[in-house]
Design a protein around this motif. Structure first.
Motif, PDB file in Angstrom:
ATOM      1  N   PRO A 253       7.318 -24.562  -5.716  1.00 12.95           N
ATOM      2  CA  PRO A 253       6.227 -24.459  -4.735  1.00 12.95           C
ATOM      3  C   PRO A 253       6.541 -25.178  -3.428  1.00 12.95           C
ATOM      4  CG  PRO A 253       5.608 -25.953  -6.516  1.00 12.95           C
ATOM      5  CD  PRO A 253       6.878 -25.281  -6.931  1.00 12.95           C
ATOM      6  N   GLU A 254       7.485 -26.106  -3.468  1.00 15.73           N
ATOM      7  CA  GLU A 254       7.850 -26.816  -2.236  1.00 15.73           C
ATOM      8  C   GLU A 254       8.489 -25.880  -1.220  1.00 15.73           C
ATOM      9  OE1 GLU A 254      10.183 -30.215  -3.053  1.00 15.73           O
ATOM     10  OE2 GLU A 254       8.611 -31.262  -4.169  1.00 15.73           O
ATOM     11  N   ASP A 261       5.214 -25.189   6.835  1.00 13.75           N
ATOM     12  CA  ASP A 261       5.418 -26.258   7.821  1.00 13.75           C
ATOM     13  C   ASP A 261       6.356 -25.790   8.930  1.00 13.75           C
ATOM     14  OD1 ASP A 261       3.770 -27.861   6.346  1.00 13.75           O
ATOM     15  OD2 ASP A 261       5.392 -29.007   5.390  1.00 13.75           O
ATOM     16  N   TYR A 262       7.381 -25.019   8.546  1.00 11.26           N
ATOM     17  CA  TYR A 262       8.343 -24.524   9.531  1.00 11.26           C
ATOM     18  C   TYR A 262       7.658 -23.613  10.539  1.00 11.26           C
ATOM     19  CZ  TYR A 262      12.405 -22.046  11.401  1.00 11.26           C
ATOM     20  OH  TYR A 262      13.356 -21.500  12.245  1.00 11.26           O
ATOM     21  N   VAL A 267       5.267 -22.505  15.859  1.00  8.28           N
ATOM     22  CA  VAL A 267       4.145 -22.079  16.700  1.00  8.28           C
ATOM     23  C   VAL A 267       3.857 -23.142  17.755  1.00  8.28           C
ATOM     24  CG1 VAL A 267       1.659 -21.640  16.730  1.00  8.28           C
ATOM     25  CG2 VAL A 267       3.078 -20.601  14.962  1.00  8.28           C
ATOM     26  N   GLU A 268       3.799 -24.390  17.319  1.00  7.18           N
ATOM     27  CA  GLU A 268       3.541 -25.484  18.257  1.00  7.18           C
ATOM     28  C   GLU A 268       4.656 -25.589  19.300  1.00  7.18           C
ATOM     29  OE1 GLU A 268       2.664 -30.314  18.142  1.00  7.18           O
ATOM     30  OE2 GLU A 268       2.834 -29.147  16.275  1.00  7.18           O
ATOM     31  N   GLN A 297       4.059 -14.770  16.205  1.00  3.51           N
ATOM     32  CA  GLN A 297       5.048 -13.713  16.014  1.00  3.51           C
ATOM     33  C   GLN A 297       6.468 -14.245  16.223  1.00  3.51           C
ATOM     34  OE1 GLN A 297       4.014 -10.446  18.572  1.00  3.51           O
ATOM     35  NE2 GLN A 297       2.011 -10.093  17.583  1.00  3.51           N
ATOM     36  N   LEU A 298       6.628 -15.056  17.241  1.00  4.04           N
ATOM     37  CA  LEU A 298       7.940 -15.645  17.498  1.00  4.04           C
ATOM     38  C   LEU A 298       8.339 -16.595  16.368  1.00  4.04           C
ATOM     39  CD1 LEU A 298       7.561 -16.437  21.313  1.00  4.04           C
ATOM     40  CD2 LEU A 298       8.947 -14.619  20.279  1.00  4.04           C
ATOM     41  N   ALA A 299       7.348 -17.373  15.878  1.00  3.47           N
ATOM     42  CA  ALA A 299       7.630 -18.317  14.800  1.00  3.47           C
ATOM     43  C   ALA A 299       8.004 -17.584  13.507  1.00  3.47           C
ATOM     44  CB  ALA A 299       6.416 -19.213  14.567  1.00  3.47           C
ATOM     45  N   VAL A 300       7.290 -16.499  13.224  1.00  6.21           N
ATOM     46  CA  VAL A 300       7.582 -15.717  12.007  1.00  6.21           C
ATOM     47  C   VAL A 300       8.965 -15.101  12.089  1.00  6.21           C
ATOM     48  CG1 VAL A 300       6.972 -13.603  10.773  1.00  6.21           C
ATOM     49  CG2 VAL A 300       5.205 -15.273  11.340  1.00  6.21           C
TER      50      VAL A 300
END
Length: 516
Positions: A253-254, A261-262, A267-268, A297-300
């Motif tokens: 699950p980690e 978190d990534y 996104v930030e 979208q960019l983060a994904v």
């Protein structure tokens, strides 16, 4: 037994292969596709067919029925030994577990009511204790009594009678040999089925839940989880439950936490990065900057590049483990079926001496029935990360099985007092022994049948020679009348189990005591 009597007997045929096995798990599949007006009527298996509703989401990729369900039902339906319900445990190998309640109810559903009464162990010990045990000394008793009888009786009639006794001894010895052979076969099958069902560990493979992702793995709408024997809509989890979903799939699950978190960090990062007009202009974006959705979208896209291969590997591993469990269940069931199909009866019919008087014989075959499961299993609870404990509840109704129907014949329910020896699970006529599917068809066989037969031989011989019939009955220990099974399995009224009398404390007036 005459040829006509054999033809009239509708039981099992001696030395015939067993019927298709197993029978306990013959539960009609609950397929929604087979419910139309033109669908064939399901085979009568003793269980009411159940139409299983599938997921209401038409796009759901989970099949309504698990591919290994039928094989598991058939594998577990056989009952090799007693007291298995709470000793069996699901072996899932890195998967989620069924709950205690769902697992125990699935095992109980595919087995007949009071399953212990139908176990191969009960059937085997019934033949050795209730039949062979009571016949074991007959041959020697007949042989030992003849010299004493000869002291006061000699001549042609005695010689004839001695020949009849010899034939009777041969019949009894032959039947005992057949029982020994068949019991050995039963024990071999019992041990094989016990091993296929987990042996001493009790660990048996259990169908794992099926997963379907509604959407992409990195931004799913929901994950559909469908355990075996589930009815209706699948269990759904959103991306907020990603860690729990990964755990149910046997993955770390980690990993889900790390990916979440990534993406949040990315996104930030993009929101902060494109707050600078310089970066916006350099990348040719709208001077107003980017929205949160655009940042996601960019983060994904970055997450897919960084973790796509890892995630695919995890799901591939799950599919592989899932397939391995299904193959294990299917192979065990095939071995289970082959083991039961290989069973054969020991020997065939054995004739009674020609002077046997049928008036003293009960030739009516005992009734037989084929026990089946009580219903198809139905899972009702979400899969669990905890293995079932296997501890019987304090008020478990199955604990009363040992007290109910204990005198139910050879592992099959009410005892038959009129059947010949060849009845029940060994339906060969006369003194033969026959068997069908070891853990499937059982019937009540009583030593009274052969007792009556042997008594008829003796009675017929005595009538021919003019010997005293009562004396012969005494010599054989009352065998002429049969050695009936105890009739203590009759139901008793609840309010008369204990009857008090005026002297319940055992006090006797000294003047009235005959032993004073």
């Amino acid at each position: 037994m005459s040829d006509q009597q054999i033809e009239q007997y509708q039981g099992l045929q001696a030395a015939a292969p067993s019927a298709p096995a197993p029978a306990f798990g013959d539960v009609a599949p609950a397929s929604a596709e087979a419910t139309g007006p033109d669908a064939e009527a399901p085979e009568d298996t003793g269980c009411l067919p159940v139409v299983r509703p599938g997921c209401s989401n038409a796009a759901c990729g989970n099949p309504t029925e698990h591919p290994a369900e039928t094989a598991w039902q058939q594998l577990v339906s056989a009952v090799p030994v007693e007291d298995q319900l709470y000793r069996l445990r699901p072996r899932v190998e890195g998967m989620s577990y069924p709950t205690e309640e769902d697992f125990r109810s699935a095992v109980a559903a595919v087995r007949p009511e009071h399953a212990d009464e139908h176990s191969l162990a009960r059937l085997r010990t019934g033949w050795t204790d209730e039949v062979a045990g009571k016949l074991a000394d007959w041959s020697e008793r007949i042989r030992a009594a003849l010299p004493e009888l000869a002291e006061g009786w000699s001549g042609t009639d005695f010689d004839t009678f001695e020949g009849i006794c010899t034939q009777t001894r041969e019949l009894v010895d032959g039947v005992l040999d057949d029982i020994d052979t068949t019991v050995a076969q039963l024990q071999s099958t019992e041990e094989s089925l016990y091993t296929l069902q987990g042996g001493d560990s009790g660990e048996i493979p259990y169908p794992a839940p099926q997963f379907w992702i509604d959407g992409e793995w990195h931004s799913w709408v929901s994950v559909h989880i469908r355990p075996a024997w589930w009815h209706g809509d699948c269990i759904e989890y959103t991306c907020q439950d990603a860690e729990h979903v990964m755990a149910l799939a046997g993955s770390d699950p980690e990993l889900a936490t790390e990916i979440i978190d990534y993406i949040d960090e990315k996104v930030e990062h993009y929101v902060d990065y494109y707050e600078s007009p310089v970066n916006i202009e350099r990348d040719g974006l709208d001077p107003k900057g980017i929205t949160i959705d655009e940042a996601k979208q960019l983060a994904v896209a970055d997450a897919v590049e960084a973790y796509g291969g890892v995630v695919e590997q995890h799901w591939s591993d799950y599919d592989s483990r899932h397939e391995g469990i299904d193959e294990d269940i299917t192979q065990r069931n095939a071995d289970n079926d082959a083991e039961q199909q290989s069973m054969r009866t020991a020997a065939g019919d054995r004739d009674y001496p020609a002077v046997a008087d049928s008036k003293y014989m009960s030739l009516e075959p005992p009734s037989m029935h084929q026990p089946t499961g009580t219903a198809a299993p139905e899972a009702t609870q979400d899969p669990s990360l905890e293995a079932p404990s296997g501890e019987a509840p304090a008020t478990d109704p199955n604990q009363s099985e040992e007290d109910e129907g204990k005198s139910g014949g050879l592992a099959s329910g009410p005892s038959s007092t009129g059947g010949g020896f060849g009845g029940g699970a060994y339906g060969g006529a006369g003194g033969g022994a026959g068997t069908t599917t070891a853990a499937a068809t059982t019937g009540a066989a009583s030593p009274t049948g052969l007792g009556a037969g042997a008594g008829a031989v003796a009675a017929g011989g005595a009538a021919t020679t003019g010997a005293n019939r009562g004396g012969m009955s005494g010599m054989m220990g009352g065998a002429g009348g049969g050695r009936g099974m105890p009739a203590d399995d009759q139901e008793r009224e609840a309010d008369v189990d204990l009857v008090e009398n005026e002297n319940m404390w055992g006090y006797v007036n000294e003047d009235e005591d005959p032993y004073a």
